[in-house]
Write a protein that holds these residues in place. Structure first.
Motif, PDB file in Angstrom:
ATOM      1  N   UNK A 517       1.022  -1.035  -0.237  1.00 40.92           N
ATOM      2  CA  UNK A 517      -0.135   0.017  -0.098  1.00 40.92           C
ATOM      3  C   UNK A 517       0.408   1.533   0.194  1.00 40.92           C
ATOM      4  N   UNK A 518       0.048   2.255  -0.325  1.00 41.64           N
ATOM      5  CA  UNK A 518       1.192   3.288  -0.443  1.00 41.64           C
ATOM      6  C   UNK A 518      -0.127   4.687  -0.360  1.00 41.64           C
ATOM      7  N   UNK A 552       2.067  20.482   1.368  1.00 43.48           N
ATOM      8  CA  UNK A 552       1.451  19.773   2.342  1.00 43.48           C
ATOM      9  C   UNK A 552       1.559  18.205   1.538  1.00 43.48           C
ATOM     10  N   UNK A 553       2.603  18.538   0.576  1.00 45.11           N
ATOM     11  CA  UNK A 553       3.370  16.728  -0.198  1.00 45.11           C
ATOM     12  C   UNK A 553       3.553  15.929   1.103  1.00 45.11           C
ATOM     13  N   UNK A 554       2.773  14.969   1.499  1.00 51.15           N
ATOM     14  CA  UNK A 554       2.898  13.813   2.426  1.00 51.15           C
ATOM     15  C   UNK A 554       2.184  12.394   1.653  1.00 51.15           C
ATOM     16  N   UNK A 555       3.417  11.019   2.538  1.00 50.97           N
ATOM     17  CA  UNK A 555       2.420  10.258   2.383  1.00 50.97           C
ATOM     18  C   UNK A 555       3.515   8.806   3.496  1.00 50.97           C
ATOM     19  N   UNK A 556       3.051   7.989   2.722  1.00 55.84           N
ATOM     20  CA  UNK A 556       3.072   6.908   3.968  1.00 55.84           C
ATOM     21  C   UNK A 556       3.797   5.336   3.223  1.00 55.84           C
ATOM     22  N   UNK A 557       3.695   5.083   3.274  1.00 50.62           N
ATOM     23  CA  UNK A 557       3.647   3.050   2.980  1.00 50.62           C
ATOM     24  C   UNK A 557       4.064   2.534   4.263  1.00 50.62           C
ATOM     25  N   UNK A 558       4.407   0.639   3.692  1.00 43.81           N
ATOM     26  CA  UNK A 558       5.127   0.077   4.893  1.00 43.81           C
ATOM     27  C   UNK A 558       6.838   0.120   4.347  1.00 43.81           C
ATOM     28  N   UNK A 559       7.178   1.379   3.472  1.00 41.31           N
ATOM     29  CA  UNK A 559       8.873   1.807   4.143  1.00 41.31           C
ATOM     30  C   UNK A 559       8.511   2.755   4.881  1.00 41.31           C
ATOM     31  N   UNK A 560       7.494   3.610   5.465  1.00 42.78           N
ATOM     32  CA  UNK A 560       7.842   4.261   6.339  1.00 42.78           C
ATOM     33  C   UNK A 560       6.540   5.845   5.904  1.00 42.78           C
ATOM     34  N   UNK A 603       6.428   8.309  -3.496  1.00 40.44           N
ATOM     35  CA  UNK A 603       5.925   7.679  -2.098  1.00 40.44           C
ATOM     36  C   UNK A 603       5.806   6.253  -2.104  1.00 40.44           C
ATOM     37  N   UNK A 604       6.127   5.412  -3.279  1.00 35.51           N
ATOM     38  CA  UNK A 604       5.436   4.374  -3.114  1.00 35.51           C
ATOM     39  C   UNK A 604       6.297   3.447  -2.871  1.00 35.51           C
ATOM     40  N   UNK A 605       6.187   1.780  -1.789  1.00 39.51           N
ATOM     41  CA  UNK A 605       6.835   0.843  -1.732  1.00 39.51           C
ATOM     42  C   UNK A 605       7.289   0.052  -2.422  1.00 39.51           C
ATOM     43  N   UNK A 606       8.945   0.181  -2.313  1.00 33.11           N
ATOM     44  CA  UNK A 606      10.006  -1.018  -2.837  1.00 33.11           C
ATOM     45  C   UNK A 606       8.953  -2.328  -3.381  1.00 33.11           C
TER      46      UNK A 606
END
Length: 892
Positions: A517-518, A552-560, A603-606
């Protein structure tokens, strides 16, 4: 005389009338795509193509993608539905690519306002989501970077305009049948409207559309039925076969008799040198089955002579069933699949007939799960857009305001043939599943236990936006009244690509690795102003500037969790419009553009995936040897790639220039020549696993060494073999494209009816970009590119005939060839003929019949290996073949 030029110089397919054509006695001011200033004369200083409703009907297209694909200004780099087969990137999306610059650089609008981006892609709009039935016309701004709509429109703008004041009813039913098997299209569309704005002070309009597309299997077309093409030097196959290839788990020695090597099991399994190979591309679909529904409801109310309120709600739903080959058991980077010693189907005789005579241990298997059936997944995209707004005149100012929320939801669901890795290992250990032949009821039941069902991916994008603009005339000048416009738009975009837990764990056999997920969001504020100066008679200058701020660009994924710094830019634009004589118009423009990286780019996770082409791991080949030990995880196979986003990506910047002339020497004859030049710096591009491996082998200095600058991206496992390749997104320097748009149209009026010959073409003279691997600028014009080649010439020729009761037309489409994937062969030009006839002799009824691809032209042969399809390029040519269609339209 230039009151008609916007139609006569630019319509893609021929049209006798246009909603933009203004009666000479009416001085009604209208707003044209590309400018916020309303004006009487529709011909602008920037190049514009308009496709009218009549043109759409005469094209024979059943959806927006088919229509856009034929635009001469639309070139390689879009997105075809065939690319979704076996590709988790942008699954189910179709996209436009003006000037060959990609779907992410082509801004697609509905009634001048944005749509939500496609959730599975993170960039670009899905053309499937636009209901063709509701469209009155399409305006294509062929000039990059728009001060009004956004400086990120580097390639140009495609604006779909719906009906706004429609009274009465209309319904159309259609049926299309290819001559070959599959590909049937059933369609119905219509609309109803009531209320006269001029008299009743209101109008309500509703439209609907429905299309059902039948599947076309690769086996249904001679040119696509096999990936075993030694005649062209391409054998795209897999070592995961049926019956399974088997190996001694202790020594790695191949056991030929298990799979029947060297005879193997024709036609799908065949000898490939050291082991049996499977023709998996013969089992895919080349046109997926799909159902599409769209609806639009619009209400308009006139509060007074100066103020208009409107509300609009649109919805579309697209269900696409994607079919790829049966699941392969082994994948690079995953533990081997074992058939247990003592199992019910243990091939004792074959083992004893091999070099492993007397061995009774576990067998490593490379298996194609034929009993599981074709891998079918259903992709569903629901797009909703709600809009309320007002427009009118206040204190001498024309104003327009709108508040909008748009969302796009996409989901991917497993139907058949997909399996869990952990469950498959479990059922194999029972010894009751047969990888060496057909399964009995017990084996089939166990396979069902390991099969995956339900949702694998649920993603969503939302766009909240407010826009306000105003314009007015200012003061008198020698050539007329000066005018200005100013406006702002505020947007907030949210992005969620929601892979399931099982997708994130990598537990899908033969799947897309461990995609995760991202989530991301950001805000954009744009302020723009435009000034139009008729300096002298017949000469107008236009200056515009736009300031954008991304915050305000922000994001999260399993990489943090991540955030990015704010970005801002100022993008000016200047244009002129000169009419030295009433028969001649000269126009030109220069401007700058700016495009921030997409949220998933940042922001996409590996996530793991596979190469598009087949490769052999040089480390395994050296340490073990593919000739003696042809392990299907490492030998002539799709190797594992890990894709990475890049939080350090810089925004793209562009410079655009256009220059053109429109000439109308006599009545009903119009000709146009236009030049365009676009330069992009810091272009964002994928450095794929295929790119890296190709460069590694082209610079190979020894069995396991290479001077490639990306040699360190080949990551080894504990055994010293290749575990995966590290791919990424990069800013790769620059890209350039330039060329000419040409068109000519003539109306001949006779006692037998009106004849309208028309020709339009785009000639690309330069297309280049920085090579993502070497860093060198290389020529890409007329050469194979993943996503579609940028061809030198793309053109449409047509001849229409119209009377009161009858109409007919013939169309010819042609695009030039290109240098093939191997940089040696040449893919020949591709052209299509189509015919259409209409009967209009019954009041309110129009009957239409036509033939698409009249000569049944097959896609030209190519040796490309980037797609699951083999022998042709799914981005380049029609795969349905000759098709017949009928339609009936009734108005009431």
């Amino acid at each position: 005389m230039f009151r008609k030029t916007i139609i006569t110089s630019a319509v893609l397919a021929l049209a006798a009338t246009s909603a933009l054509a203004q009666d000479a006695q009416k001085l009604e001011r209208i707003e044209i795509t590309g400018s916020s200033i309303k004006r009487i004369d529709a011909e602008t200083a920037v190049p514009l193509t308009i496709v009218t409703r009549e043109s759409i009907d005469k094209s024979g297209a059943s959806n927006v993608q088919e229509l856009v694909d034929r635009l001469s200004s639309n070139n390689g780099g879009g997105r075809s539905l065939g690319e979704s087969i076996g590709d988790s990137n942008a699954t189910g999306q179709t996209g436009a690519s003006l000037r060959g610059l990609g779907r992410e650089r082509t801004l697609v609008l509905l009634n001048g306002r944005r749509l939500a981006i496609y959730p599975f892609a993170g960039a670009g709009v899905d053309l499937n989501a636009i209901p063709l039935a509701a469209i009155e016309r399409i305006e294509i701004l062929r000039d990059g970077a728009s001060s009004t709509y956004g400086s990120d429109a580097i390639g140009g703008v495609i604006n779909f305009i719906t009906r706004k004041d429609f009274r009465g009813g209309e319904v159309t039913a259609g049926y299309e049948q290819p001559q070959a098997t599959g590909g049937t299209v059933v369609s119905a569309q219509g609309g109803i409207g009531f209320g006269d704005l001029a008299k009743d002070k209101f109008n309500i309009l509703g439209t609907f559309s429905f299309q059902e597309y039948d599947v076309v299997h690769a086996a249904d077309r001679e040119f696509a039925k096999t990936g075993n093409r030694p005649d062209i030097g391409v054998v795209k196959s897999s070592g995961n076969t049926f019956p399974a290839n088997a190996y001694n788990a202790q020594t790695g020695a191949y056991i030929p008799g298990v799979a029947g090597f060297p005879n193997c099991k024709p036609p799908d399994s065949f000898p490939g040198g050291a082991n049996c190979r499977y023709d998996y591309t013969s089992k895919i679909d080349i046109i997926p089955a799909s159902n599409r529904f769209g609806g639009l409801l619009r209400g308009t109310a006139e509060l007074s002579a100066d103020h208009l309120l409107f509300a609009e709600l649109s919805y579309s739903r697209n269900e696409i069933t994607l079919g790829s080959s049966q699941t392969p058991s082994s994948t690079t980077g995953r533990d081997d699949y074992l058939y247990p010693a003592g199992g019910k189907y243990y091939p004792t005789a074959a083992v004893d007939a091999s070099s492993s005579k007397g061995y009774r241990g576990d067998l490593v298997i490379a298996w194609r799960m034929v009993d599981g059936g074709q891998r079918l997944t259903k992709v569903t995209n629901d797009m909703t857009r709600a809009l309320v707004g007002a427009e009118g005149n206040f204190a001498g100012w024309d104003y327009k305001a709108g508040l909008m929320r748009a969302s796009s939801k996409a989901s991917e669901d497993f139907l058949t043939g997909n399996f869990s890795d952990t469950q498959l290992v479990r059922v194999l250990k029972t010894g009751n599943v047969n990888p060496f032949g057909p399964n009995d009821a017990t084996g089939l039941a166990l396979l069902k236990e390991a099969e995956l069902h339900g949702n694998n991916r649920a993603s969503k994008t939302t766009l909240d936006a407010f826009d306000f603009s105003m314009s007015r005339e200012l003061f008198a000048m020698s050539g007329g009244n000066a005018a200005m416009a100013a406006g702002l738009d505020i947007r907030k975009e949210e992005y969620l690509d929601g892979y399931s837990d099982i997708a994130g764990s990598g537990d899908i056999v033969g799947g897309s690795g461990n995609a995760g997920k991202v989530r991301g969001e950001r805000k954009t504020t744009g302020i723009y102003a435009e000034l139009n100066l008729p300096v002298i008679k017949n000469l107008e200058l236009n200056a515009a500037v736009r300031a954008d701020r991304y915050s305000g660009a922000s994001g999260e994924s399993r990489d943090g969790a991540f955030s990015s710094p704010n970005l801002s830019s100022t993008s000016p634009k200047f244009s002129l419009r000169w009419t030295p004589m009433k028969e001649l118009l000269v126009r030109g423009s220069v401007g700058k553009g700016f495009r921030a990286p997409a949220l998933d780019n940042l922001y996409a996770p590996s996530a793991g995936t596979n190469t598009g082409g087949n490769f052999t791991d040089p480390y395994y080949n050296t340490l073990k040897g593919c000739a003696a030990f042809p392990n299907t995880n490492y030998c002539d196979t799709q190797l594992t790639v890990v894709n990475n986003s890049n939080r350090n990506l810089k925004p793209e910047k562009s410079k655009t220039a256009t220059l053109g002339v429109v000439f109308e020497p006599i009545r009903d004859l119009s000709m146009e020549v236009g030049y365009f030049n676009i330069k992009i710096t810091d272009g964002i591009k994928s450095l794929t696993g295929d790119d890296i491996l190709k460069d590694w082998f082209s610079h190979q200095t020894g069995p396991t060494t290479s001077s490639s600058v990306y040699a360190n991206r080949l990551i080894k496992n504990a055994q010293g073999y290749l575990d995966h390749v590290e791919a990424s997104l990069e800013n790769v320097g620059q890209a350039k494209v330039s060329g000419f748009d040409l068109s000519a149209r003539y109306r001949v009026r006779t006692a037998l009816g009106n004849f309208t010959p028309y020709w339009e073409a785009t000639i690309v003279t330069k297309s280049s970009e920085t090579n993502v691997v070497t860093g060198e600028v290389e020529d890409t014009l007329g050469k194979y590119l993943r996503g579609g080649p940028v061809v030198r010439v793309k053109q449409n020729v047509s001849l229409d005939w119209d009377t009161d009761a009858w109409a007919g037309g013939v169309r010819y489409f042609r695009q030039s060839g290109y240098r093939d994937y191997d940089e040696v062969r040449h893919v020949p030009k591709y052209d299509l003929w189509s015919l259409q006839g209409q009967y209009k002799g019954v009041k309110n009824l129009v009957l239409t019949a036509g033939v698409l691809n009249l000569l049944d032209k097959k896609p030209p042969v190519t040796v490309q290996e980037d797609y699951f399809q083999v022998g042709f390029d799914p981005t380049y040519a029609d795969v349905k073949g000759r098709s017949f269609y009928v339609r009936a339209n009734y108005k009431f």
